[in-house]
Design a protein around this motif. Sequence first.
Motif, PDB file in Angstrom:
ATOM      1  N   UNK A 191       0.822  -1.211   0.000  1.00 47.60           N
ATOM      2  CA  UNK A 191       0.000   0.000   0.000  1.00 47.60           C
ATOM      3  C   UNK A 191       0.854   1.258   0.000  1.00 47.60           C
ATOM      4  N   UNK A 192       1.961   1.241   0.754  1.00 47.60           N
ATOM      5  CA  UNK A 192       2.861   2.392   0.776  1.00 47.60           C
ATOM      6  C   UNK A 192       3.476   2.628  -0.605  1.00 47.60           C
ATOM      7  N   UNK A 193       3.787   1.545  -1.318  1.00 47.05           N
ATOM      8  CA  UNK A 193       4.339   1.690  -2.679  1.00 47.05           C
ATOM      9  C   UNK A 193       3.324   2.352  -3.605  1.00 47.05           C
ATOM     10  N   UNK A 194       2.056   2.013  -3.420  1.00 46.46           N
ATOM     11  CA  UNK A 194       0.990   2.638  -4.222  1.00 46.46           C
ATOM     12  C   UNK A 194       0.923   4.133  -3.921  1.00 46.46           C
ATOM     13  N   UNK A 195       1.065   4.495  -2.636  1.00 43.07           N
ATOM     14  CA  UNK A 195       1.015   5.907  -2.246  1.00 43.07           C
ATOM     15  C   UNK A 195       2.169   6.694  -2.855  1.00 43.07           C
TER      16      UNK A 195
END
Length: 237
Positions: A191-195
Amino acid sequence: MSVILGKCPRTAFLTGGALMCLLSPSASAQQSDANAQPVVVQPGAPGQPTRILPSSTRAVLPQSSAKDVEFMQGMIMHHAQAVEMTALIASRTENKELRLLGARISHSQSDEMMFMKRWLEARGEPTEMKMAGMGSMSGMDMQNMGGMDMSSHQMLMPGMLTAKQMAALRYAKGVEFDRLFLTGMIQHHNGALIMVKDLFDTAGAGQDAEIFNFATDVDSGQRAEIRIMETMRAKKP
C-alpha cells in the motif's frame, strides 16, 4: 618615567610620551573579516554565472503542492498502524527472525513519522489529515482505534489493515501470528508503494528535494522488506 603597557596584544611603542598600539597585518585582517557583511551566493543554472545576493537574503522553503501535504499526512497515519502491528510481536511470538524484523520496522517508521511531522510543521501544515465525514484524524487516533475499518467512509491509505484483520492479528499466537503478521505487513508495505507511485504520478508533486528523497527511500526500503517477508513466509514452520 615608567610606562605600564597593560593588555596591549599588538605591537606597542612610545611616541612623544603617548602609548600607541599598532595592529599587526593578521590582526587587522581578522578585525576586518569580523566587521564584513556575509556574502550570499546563488549558484547559477548550468552555463549561467552565479549571483551575489544582498546580505539580508533569507532562505525560503520551496513551494509544496497540496498532494505533497496529503502524502505526508497520509503516510504518518499509514506508518502509525505499522508501528502498532510491530508492538504486538513481543507478546505473541518467540520467532527471533520476526522479532528482529519488527524492531527494524518499528524503529525506521517511528523515525520517519517524526521527520514527516517536522516537514509539515515547518510549512505551517497540520500533521493530521481530514477523513471524509470524520474530521481530522491523527496517527495516534488510528492506533487507538485499532486500524479502524473505514469501509463506510473514504479509505484514503492503500494497504492498511481493516479492524477485522487487526483483531485477528491480536488474537493469534505463535506460528499463526507469524503468518498473519507477515501477510498483513506485506499488504501494508504494498500500500505504501501505491502511495509513493500516486505522489510521483501527480503533476507538480514530489518536486521538493526533501519529499523526493524521502518518498524514494520509502519505496526502496519497503520493497526490500517485502522481499525479506516473502522469504520468511515461504519457510515451513
